[in-house]
Design a protein around this motif. Sequence first.
Motif, mmCIF file in Angstrom:
data_model
loop_
_atom_site.group_PDB
_atom_site.id
_atom_site.type_symbol
_atom_site.label_atom_id
_atom_site.label_comp_id
_atom_site.label_asym_id
_atom_site.label_seq_id
_atom_site.Cartn_x
_atom_site.Cartn_y
_atom_site.Cartn_z
ATOM 1 N N ASN A 167 0.811 -1.221 0.000
ATOM 2 C CA ASN A 167 0.000 0.000 0.000
ATOM 3 C C ASN A 167 0.841 1.267 0.000
ATOM 4 O O ASN A 167 0.340 2.358 0.226
ATOM 5 C CB ASN A 167 -0.933 0.009 1.220
ATOM 6 C CG ASN A 167 -2.024 -1.029 1.111
ATOM 7 O OD1 ASN A 167 -2.750 -1.074 0.126
ATOM 8 N ND2 ASN A 167 -2.139 -1.880 2.109
ATOM 9 N N GLY A 168 2.144 1.091 -0.255
ATOM 10 C CA GLY A 168 3.035 2.241 -0.254
ATOM 11 C C GLY A 168 3.888 2.284 1.003
ATOM 12 O O GLY A 168 3.667 1.534 1.954
ATOM 13 N N ASN A 169 4.886 3.171 0.982
ATOM 14 C CA ASN A 169 5.893 3.358 2.026
ATOM 15 C C ASN A 169 7.011 2.335 1.883
ATOM 16 O O ASN A 169 6.779 1.187 1.534
ATOM 17 C CB ASN A 169 5.300 3.302 3.435
ATOM 18 C CG ASN A 169 6.309 3.754 4.489
ATOM 19 O OD1 ASN A 169 6.844 2.944 5.232
ATOM 20 N ND2 ASN A 169 6.583 5.036 4.544
ATOM 21 N N GLU A 366 1.192 -2.235 8.167
ATOM 22 C CA GLU A 366 1.964 -3.047 9.113
ATOM 23 C C GLU A 366 3.281 -3.477 8.470
ATOM 24 O O GLU A 366 3.323 -3.919 7.320
ATOM 25 C CB GLU A 366 1.160 -4.266 9.561
ATOM 26 C CG GLU A 366 1.832 -5.020 10.671
ATOM 27 C CD GLU A 366 0.879 -5.924 11.443
ATOM 28 O OE1 GLU A 366 1.311 -6.478 12.459
ATOM 29 O OE2 GLU A 366 -0.284 -6.082 11.019
ATOM 30 N N GLN A 367 4.356 -3.375 9.228
ATOM 31 C CA GLN A 367 5.701 -3.529 8.694
ATOM 32 C C GLN A 367 5.955 -4.877 8.025
ATOM 33 O O GLN A 367 6.543 -4.945 6.937
ATOM 34 C CB GLN A 367 6.714 -3.312 9.822
ATOM 35 C CG GLN A 367 8.105 -2.997 9.353
ATOM 36 C CD GLN A 367 8.937 -2.419 10.471
ATOM 37 O OE1 GLN A 367 9.242 -3.088 11.447
ATOM 38 N NE2 GLN A 367 9.330 -1.158 10.335
ATOM 39 N N SER A 368 5.514 -5.947 8.643
ATOM 40 C CA SER A 368 5.785 -7.283 8.108
ATOM 41 C C SER A 368 5.206 -7.458 6.706
ATOM 42 O O SER A 368 5.765 -8.168 5.868
ATOM 43 C CB SER A 368 5.225 -8.362 9.043
ATOM 44 O OG SER A 368 3.827 -8.225 9.176
ATOM 45 N N VAL A 369 4.087 -6.792 6.441
ATOM 46 C CA VAL A 369 3.469 -6.870 5.105
ATOM 47 C C VAL A 369 4.386 -6.251 4.060
ATOM 48 O O VAL A 369 4.626 -6.827 2.985
ATOM 49 C CB VAL A 369 2.093 -6.164 5.099
ATOM 50 C CG1 VAL A 369 1.516 -6.113 3.687
ATOM 51 C CG2 VAL A 369 1.130 -6.862 6.039
ATOM 52 N N ILE A 370 4.944 -5.067 4.363
ATOM 53 C CA ILE A 370 5.837 -4.365 3.434
ATOM 54 C C ILE A 370 7.091 -5.188 3.176
ATOM 55 O O ILE A 370 7.516 -5.370 2.030
ATOM 56 C CB ILE A 370 6.232 -2.976 3.987
ATOM 57 C CG1 ILE A 370 4.997 -2.168 4.399
ATOM 58 C CG2 ILE A 370 7.094 -2.219 2.993
ATOM 59 C CD1 ILE A 370 4.127 -1.686 3.292
ATOM 60 N N TRP A 371 7.698 -5.692 4.242
ATOM 61 C CA TRP A 371 8.933 -6.457 4.104
ATOM 62 C C TRP A 371 8.739 -7.701 3.246
ATOM 63 O O TRP A 371 9.548 -7.996 2.370
ATOM 64 C CB TRP A 371 9.450 -6.871 5.492
ATOM 65 C CG TRP A 371 9.979 -5.742 6.321
ATOM 66 C CD1 TRP A 371 10.082 -4.431 5.965
ATOM 67 C CD2 TRP A 371 10.468 -5.833 7.665
ATOM 68 N NE1 TRP A 371 10.594 -3.690 7.008
ATOM 69 C CE2 TRP A 371 10.843 -4.516 8.053
ATOM 70 C CE3 TRP A 371 10.615 -6.865 8.561
ATOM 71 C CZ2 TRP A 371 11.362 -4.242 9.319
ATOM 72 C CZ3 TRP A 371 11.142 -6.598 9.827
ATOM 73 C CH2 TRP A 371 11.515 -5.299 10.194
ATOM 74 N N ASN A 372 7.688 -8.429 3.509
ATOM 75 C CA ASN A 372 7.448 -9.666 2.762
ATOM 76 C C ASN A 372 7.100 -9.402 1.307
ATOM 77 O O ASN A 372 7.465 -10.189 0.423
ATOM 78 C CB ASN A 372 6.351 -10.494 3.445
ATOM 79 C CG ASN A 372 6.878 -11.256 4.651
ATOM 80 O OD1 ASN A 372 7.724 -12.133 4.531
ATOM 81 N ND2 ASN A 372 6.395 -10.910 5.838
ATOM 82 N N GLU A 373 6.410 -8.304 1.044
ATOM 83 C CA GLU A 373 6.102 -7.948 -0.344
ATOM 84 C C GLU A 373 7.376 -7.568 -1.095
ATOM 85 O O GLU A 373 7.532 -7.884 -2.281
ATOM 86 C CB GLU A 373 5.091 -6.797 -0.394
ATOM 87 C CG GLU A 373 3.664 -7.219 -0.108
ATOM 88 C CD GLU A 373 3.127 -8.209 -1.129
ATOM 89 O OE1 GLU A 373 3.256 -7.949 -2.349
ATOM 90 O OE2 GLU A 373 2.596 -9.256 -0.716
#
Length: 389
Positions: A167-169, A366-373
């Motif tokens: 979702n960005g960031n 949520e951070q884990s979502v960004i990292w895994n993506e």
Amino acid sequence: MKVIRTSTIPLSLNVLLKGQLKFLNGFFEIVGISSEGELLDEVRQREGIKTISINMERGISPVKDLISLFRLYHILKSEKPTIVHSITPKAGLLTMLAGKMAGVPIRIHTFTGLIFPTRKGFVQKILINMDRLLCTAATNIYPEGQGVKKDLMNYKITSKPLKVIANGNVNGIDLDYFSPDKISKTQKDALKKELNITESDFVFVFVGRLVGDKGINEMVKAFSQISKNPALLKPVKLLLIGPLEEELDPLTPETLQEIKNNPDILDVGFQKDVRPYFAVSDALVFPSYREGFPNVVMQAGAMELPSIVSDINGCNEIIIEDQNGIIIPVKNSEKLKTAMEKILSDTDLYHQLKTNSRPMIQSRYEQSVIWNELLKEYKTLLKENNIDV
């Protein structure tokens, strides 16, 4: 398999990518490159990765930039990474050019914010051409948010596909770390006493560099008018957290004088841990002129603070009008004053915004979502380039 991450100054690796480099290091050999300094040493120790210092100028400096470019080239030839991934403008340009010269197969740049939309004339043309050159040398371009993506398309910066991760960031938000529960009542009481904040005070907070393009001049002007209004319903404070930068884009003398002389403006400078300051505040004010995807707005939301933000990239994606904050026009102290007064006077609206703030961050960033993506994206690019993971 080696992945090199670069930024112009170590603060970006240290703050913007905190925790991410350690996570990725569990799947690849991660190397961080940035200008020298204690913060780069901190990245090496905390993230458990190798770091290399190459000084890079933030401004345009042809001779120094050329030296940095060839130093980067030699390091990339020596390290032989499969992926180079840059953030921040100057590191992006130098890394993508050096990466292409060195034959690095996957060259990624994430645009965390664009400078040229706020510039005019010859300077804007130079900045646009620099970003176009960057994109020509890169293999993959990732805007940090939908607003950045739109600007890249509107200004025809590149014809390459543009993809926003999740979702960005660039890093998401650590919701366990940025939680009101992490700051005890004892800590809050001690900090309020230190800052002379009373229980009846409504505290607006700003976190960031104290420079013109963060909207500080407009914010101080708006707050000054509010704080000196004899008809004010409740006492107010403005808490400023961040370094005063007097070289690039300094504040006006009038603003500096008001910050110094207004007893309701609390200037505490840079703080390594901003959570206690969020915990004693009631609302974030962030009237910046330009951003990519501002972490501070997500952090404030995670700490259950509604935000007043300017209608710019990132801010207008994180904040939804009258749900978790208020959006105002850029460079408009009068509209900012009206929004601050609205939050002060409309108790029902304020509590609605406050109630929604953390859940709206949690559901999207949520951070884990960004990292895994991001990890998934790296693996996809390796597969597309016929490189075994």
